[in-house]
Design an enzyme around this catalytic site. Structure first.
Site, PDB file in Angstrom:
ATOM      1  N   LYS A 139     -35.365  58.168  23.755  1.00 14.12           N
ATOM      2  CA  LYS A 139     -36.371  58.316  24.820  1.00 14.12           C
ATOM      3  C   LYS A 139     -35.912  59.445  25.733  1.00 14.12           C
ATOM      4  O   LYS A 139     -34.723  59.748  25.821  1.00 14.12           O
ATOM      5  CB  LYS A 139     -36.457  57.024  25.634  1.00 14.12           C
ATOM      6  CG  LYS A 139     -36.944  55.847  24.799  1.00 14.12           C
ATOM      7  CD  LYS A 139     -38.142  55.187  25.439  1.00 14.12           C
ATOM      8  CE  LYS A 139     -38.636  54.008  24.643  1.00 14.12           C
ATOM      9  NZ  LYS A 139     -39.978  54.234  24.092  1.00 14.12           N
ATOM     10  N   ARG A 191     -54.445  32.992  28.776  1.00 10.32           N
ATOM     11  CA  ARG A 191     -54.329  31.930  29.795  1.00 10.32           C
ATOM     12  C   ARG A 191     -55.298  32.073  30.952  1.00 10.32           C
ATOM     13  O   ARG A 191     -55.745  31.098  31.531  1.00 10.32           O
ATOM     14  CB  ARG A 191     -52.925  31.977  30.404  1.00 10.32           C
ATOM     15  CG  ARG A 191     -51.921  31.393  29.493  1.00 10.32           C
ATOM     16  CD  ARG A 191     -50.586  31.335  30.192  1.00 10.32           C
ATOM     17  NE  ARG A 191     -49.609  30.902  29.209  1.00 10.32           N
ATOM     18  CZ  ARG A 191     -48.364  31.308  29.163  1.00 10.32           C
ATOM     19  NH1 ARG A 191     -47.903  32.139  30.057  1.00 10.32           N
ATOM     20  NH2 ARG A 191     -47.553  30.878  28.236  1.00 10.32           N
ATOM     21  N   HIS A 251     -39.196  51.383  12.662  1.00  9.46           N
ATOM     22  CA  HIS A 251     -39.857  52.652  12.347  1.00  9.46           C
ATOM     23  C   HIS A 251     -38.958  53.583  11.524  1.00  9.46           C
ATOM     24  O   HIS A 251     -39.374  54.136  10.508  1.00  9.46           O
ATOM     25  CB  HIS A 251     -40.301  53.377  13.617  1.00  9.46           C
ATOM     26  CG  HIS A 251     -41.142  52.543  14.537  1.00  9.46           C
ATOM     27  ND1 HIS A 251     -41.996  51.572  14.092  1.00  9.46           N
ATOM     28  CD2 HIS A 251     -41.272  52.543  15.885  1.00  9.46           C
ATOM     29  CE1 HIS A 251     -42.618  51.010  15.124  1.00  9.46           C
ATOM     30  NE2 HIS A 251     -42.181  51.585  16.221  1.00  9.46           N
ATOM     31  N   GLU A 291     -39.029  60.926  21.629  1.00  6.28           N
ATOM     32  CA  GLU A 291     -40.069  60.636  22.625  1.00  6.28           C
ATOM     33  C   GLU A 291     -39.693  61.305  23.932  1.00  6.28           C
ATOM     34  O   GLU A 291     -38.523  61.267  24.333  1.00  6.28           O
ATOM     35  CB  GLU A 291     -40.174  59.129  22.857  1.00  6.28           C
ATOM     36  CG  GLU A 291     -40.632  58.361  21.655  1.00  6.28           C
ATOM     37  CD  GLU A 291     -40.826  56.892  22.015  1.00  6.28           C
ATOM     38  OE1 GLU A 291     -41.918  56.543  22.482  1.00  6.28           O
ATOM     39  OE2 GLU A 291     -39.868  56.121  21.847  1.00  6.28           O
ATOM     40  N   HIS A 334     -46.406  49.747  13.252  1.00  8.78           N
ATOM     41  CA  HIS A 334     -47.566  50.641  13.334  1.00  8.78           C
ATOM     42  C   HIS A 334     -47.284  52.023  12.717  1.00  8.78           C
ATOM     43  O   HIS A 334     -48.210  52.746  12.384  1.00  8.78           O
ATOM     44  CB  HIS A 334     -48.107  50.737  14.769  1.00  8.78           C
ATOM     45  CG  HIS A 334     -47.305  51.614  15.679  1.00  8.78           C
ATOM     46  ND1 HIS A 334     -46.154  51.208  16.278  1.00  8.78           N
ATOM     47  CD2 HIS A 334     -47.508  52.891  16.100  1.00  8.78           C
ATOM     48  CE1 HIS A 334     -45.680  52.187  17.023  1.00  8.78           C
ATOM     49  NE2 HIS A 334     -46.478  53.219  16.939  1.00  8.78           N
ATOM     50  N   ASP A 376     -35.565  48.671  18.865  1.00  9.17           N
ATOM     51  CA  ASP A 376     -36.949  49.112  19.116  1.00  9.17           C
ATOM     52  C   ASP A 376     -37.445  50.086  18.042  1.00  9.17           C
ATOM     53  O   ASP A 376     -38.610  50.048  17.651  1.00  9.17           O
ATOM     54  CB  ASP A 376     -36.992  49.793  20.496  1.00  9.17           C
ATOM     55  CG  ASP A 376     -38.414  50.012  20.997  1.00  9.17           C
ATOM     56  OD1 ASP A 376     -39.260  49.141  20.737  1.00  9.17           O
ATOM     57  OD2 ASP A 376     -38.673  51.040  21.643  1.00  9.17           O
ATOM     58  N   LYS A 431     -49.746  55.218  10.333  1.00 12.58           N
ATOM     59  CA  LYS A 431     -49.996  56.599  10.764  1.00 12.58           C
ATOM     60  C   LYS A 431     -50.430  57.430   9.559  1.00 12.58           C
ATOM     61  O   LYS A 431     -49.850  57.318   8.475  1.00 12.58           O
ATOM     62  CB  LYS A 431     -48.735  57.204  11.390  1.00 12.58           C
ATOM     63  CG  LYS A 431     -48.432  56.639  12.779  1.00 12.58           C
ATOM     64  CD  LYS A 431     -47.259  57.335  13.401  1.00 12.58           C
ATOM     65  CE  LYS A 431     -46.816  56.646  14.673  1.00 12.58           C
ATOM     66  NZ  LYS A 431     -47.597  56.981  15.860  1.00 12.58           N
ATOM     67  N   LYS A 455     -44.406  43.475  16.065  1.00 11.38           N
ATOM     68  CA  LYS A 455     -42.977  43.601  16.262  1.00 11.38           C
ATOM     69  C   LYS A 455     -42.649  43.368  17.741  1.00 11.38           C
ATOM     70  O   LYS A 455     -43.562  43.521  18.549  1.00 11.38           O
ATOM     71  CB  LYS A 455     -42.468  44.960  15.780  1.00 11.38           C
ATOM     72  CG  LYS A 455     -42.798  46.130  16.716  1.00 11.38           C
ATOM     73  CD  LYS A 455     -42.152  47.399  16.260  1.00 11.38           C
ATOM     74  CE  LYS A 455     -40.929  47.743  17.031  1.00 11.38           C
ATOM     75  NZ  LYS A 455     -41.143  48.357  18.340  1.00 11.38           N
TER      76      LYS A 455
HETATM   77  C1  BG6 Z   1     -43.073  51.156  19.733  1.00  8.12           C
HETATM   78  C2  BG6 Z   1     -41.892  51.047  20.646  1.00  8.12           C
HETATM   79  O1  BG6 Z   1     -42.884  50.365  18.585  1.00  8.12           O
HETATM   80  O2  BG6 Z   1     -43.226  52.508  19.320  1.00  8.12           O
HETATM   81  C3  BG6 Z   1     -42.043  51.971  21.846  1.00  8.12           C
HETATM   82  O3  BG6 Z   1     -41.759  49.710  21.098  1.00  8.12           O
HETATM   83  C4  BG6 Z   1     -42.305  53.381  21.384  1.00  8.12           C
HETATM   84  O4  BG6 Z   1     -40.882  51.938  22.663  1.00  8.12           O
HETATM   85  C5  BG6 Z   1     -43.465  53.409  20.389  1.00  8.12           C
HETATM   86  O5  BG6 Z   1     -42.630  54.161  22.538  1.00  8.12           O
HETATM   87  C6  BG6 Z   1     -43.631  54.774  19.797  1.00  8.12           C
HETATM   88  O6  BG6 Z   1     -44.829  54.802  19.059  1.00  8.12           O
HETATM   89  P1  BG6 Z   1     -45.626  56.158  18.844  1.00  8.12           P
HETATM   90  O7  BG6 Z   1     -46.756  55.767  17.965  1.00  8.12           O
HETATM   91  O8  BG6 Z   1     -46.041  56.641  20.204  1.00  8.12           O
HETATM   92  O9  BG6 Z   1     -44.667  57.096  18.198  1.00  8.12           O
END
Ligand code: BG6
Length: 551
Positions: free
Chosen positions: A402, A101, A302, A278, A240, A297, A244, A210
């Site tokens: 987290k 935008r 994942h 994390e 993602h 999330d 990896k 996502k």
């Molecule tokens: C994302 C989440 O999909 O993956 C985040 O939305 C998370 O909250 C992240 O921190 C973790 O990814 P990675 O690659 O750092 O393990």
């Protein structure tokens, strides 16, 4: 035109590519230029890398990035494109069409990208010659998603670029926008005909980030909206984790070796633990996380994706649908937890203030944009089972959180005890075998087995045999986004989730989040930042006579 031939100018820092070879996404990937660390041996002289082949380059194309001024674009997508460009993995006939935008010129947007690369590119310093060529291919298109005229002119602009840059009508659309904007953008794309592969003769593909929906119904609706415009084979849904390096290696490990598959089942495996830990908190994404929580999330995508790769049957090939059919079969065989199981076998938690890596950190409720009374979970753990011949009766314990003590993602296959514990009277009766795959950091694989302690007695200890990526291959792994973007450009969807997979994963998680919404508010916060989650997570696994691995 042979798209697999690199026709880019061969300037400084741009080595010529080798002849193209056919590949699938899951074959080991060798990038043309590798980052070298000081004091490490030359990777090209590493015998483990001998005979590896260079990549083929995708077709000429325009990469149309919606949400180009956002955080995801700057931190992940653009650095990945730069890295692909720098290593000759993008075609010379390429343009990055940044759509957002805010007002920018091509030059001012390129300057902003350059600043982000200084911060986020995994290889520094920036390669000036490569950047100068890439900057010429950056086009900024200002557009409000509700503005019909701006979409019409985007279409015209892309047609012009086909002529100016030779992008041959091939377009990869990448939606790095707010999830709430996805439907509107896709509707506009359909109205203008941006999905039409006939137009200009090129291919059209769509990458969607996502979160894909927030429960089963919304995901189904979103799939419906997307598939009204794009055929499923044009859609690439990103998780993602699938890009990896170590996650892809899990498939190589399972299906490229003969000795593990015979023991990869309920006869030998006691249970499986998968942890996505994390140490970070919500990192300025408080508003997003309030709506999401750990189950939406991480668990829905994942964690369940990692579980499918551990549990799936061998595919007949690594072609996208062969692989995804097997993953889908696992997702459909996961037992949907009953209300009683949700109560006893799935736990949630939320971090309070504490210490992480030696620093004091606030609790979740004190984070910016978070409700001080928030009931959103920042931790989830559960015991899941799969109803099929291979896994019946083998628990899969999954957990994600987290503000845990460290960043650590690991898959651990815990094998059964030996049938007769011959060494139980010796000092250090060995624990059962464990195979642990470290997804990140310190990527590698560890096998624990029993060994005799040297000496005259018969003492037995558990020892570890360790493979570390870093020291074995002596190169940095590509970022997941590099892998996934390259695959989408090459038309390989095997590492992307299909509509039915996404829905099957939601059908496991939706009953959990619905049950939680109806239960009385939990006593949050219930774990201190810097700990391994709430006590209820330990009780969950200890009730079964097992323990979480110390990672
Ligand atoms: C994302 C989440 O999909 O993956 C985040 O939305 C998370 O909250 C992240 O921190 C973790 O990814 P990675 O690659 O750092 O393990």
């Amino acid at each position: 035109m042979d798209a697999r031939t690199d026709r880019r100018p061969k300037g400084p820092g741009r080595p010529a590519t080798a002849p193209p070879v056919a590949r699938t996404a899951l074959q080991l990937r060798q990038v043309a230029t590798v980052a070298r660390r000081h004091s490490r041996p030359d990777p090209d002289k590493n015998p483990l890398r001998e005979g590896l082949r260079l990549e083929r380059v995708p077709d000429p194309c325009a990469f149309v990035l919606f949400g180009a001024t956002g955080d995801l674009a700057h931190r992940k997508v653009i650095p990945a494109l730069y890295q692909l460009w720098r290593t000759n993995l993008l075609p010379a006939e390429f343009s990055l069409v940044a759509v957002a935008r805010r007002p920018y010129t091509n030059e001012s947007f390129a300057a902003e990208i350059r600043a982000s690369l200084e911060k986020y590119s995994r290889v520094q310093p920036i390669d000036e010659a490569a950047w100068a060529e890439m900057a010429k291919r950056i086009v900024y298109h200002q557009l409000d998603f509700a503005d019909d005229a701006a979409f019409d002119s985007l279409e015209t602009r892309l047609d012009e670029l086909d002529k100016e840059c030779g992008t041959a009508g091939n377009r990869l659309f990448y939606l790095a926008t707010q999830p709430s904007q996805v439907t509107e953008i896709i509707h506009q794309m359909g109205r203008v005909g941006l999905d039409h592969e006939m137009r200009g003769g090129g291919w059209r593909r769509l990458i969607v980030e996502k979160p894909f929906g927030r429960d089963f119904e919304s995901a189904r609706l979103l799939n419906h909206e997307v598939n009204k415009v794009f055929r499923e084979s044009q859609v690439y849904r990103i998780d993602h984790y699938l890009g990896k390096e170590t996650v892809r290696n899990l498939l190589v490990f399972r299906f490229g070796n003969g000795i593990f598959e015979p023991v990869w089942n309920r006869s030998y495996v006691d249970h499986v633990q998968i942890t996505v830990g994390e140490s970070i908190g919500v990192e300025g994404r408080g508003a997003f996380y309030e709506e999401t929580g750990a189950s939406r999330d991480i668990l829905q995508n994942h964690l369940l994706q990692l579980m499918t790769l551990v549990a799936m049957e061998p595919p007949s090939s690594f072609h996208a649908d062969a692989l995804r059919d097997q993953k889908l079969a696992v997702l459909r065989a996961i037992c949907i937890p009953t209300p009683d199981e949700i109560k006893h076998e799935i736990v949630r938690g939320q971090y309070g203030p504490g210490w992480v890596e030696g620093e004091p950190v606030p609790g979740y409720r004190q984070e910016p944009e978070v409700d001080p009374e928030s009931e959103t979970e920042t931790f989830v753990a559960g015991r899941f089972t799969i109803d099929d011949w291979r896994w019946s009766g083998v628990p899969f314990y999954l957990r994600a959180g987290k503000r845990l003590p460290k960043r650590a993602t690991e898959i651990a296959i815990q094998f059964k005890e030996v049938p007769l514990r011959l060494f139980r009277d010796s000092a250090g009766d060995p624990a059962p075998n464990v195979l642990a795959m470290r997804i990140q950091p310190d990527e590698g694989i560890m096998l624990r087995f029993a060994a005799k302690v040297p000496g005259l007695g018969l003492d037995v200890r558990a020892v570890n045999m360790d493979f570390a990526y870093d020291t074995s291959f002596v190169v940095d792994s590509p970022d997941a986004y590099e892998t996934l973007i390259l695959d989408a450009l090459l038309g390989d969807a095997s590492l992307f989730t299909r509509a039915d997979e996404v829905e099957a994963a939601w059908s496991v998680v939706t009953p959990i989040i619905n049950a939680w919404a109806e239960q009385p508010a939990p006593h949050f916060p219930d774990y201190a930042a810097g700990s391994w989650g709430p006590e209820s997570a330990d009780q969950l696994i200890e009730r079964d006579g097992r323990r979480w691995r110390r990672i």
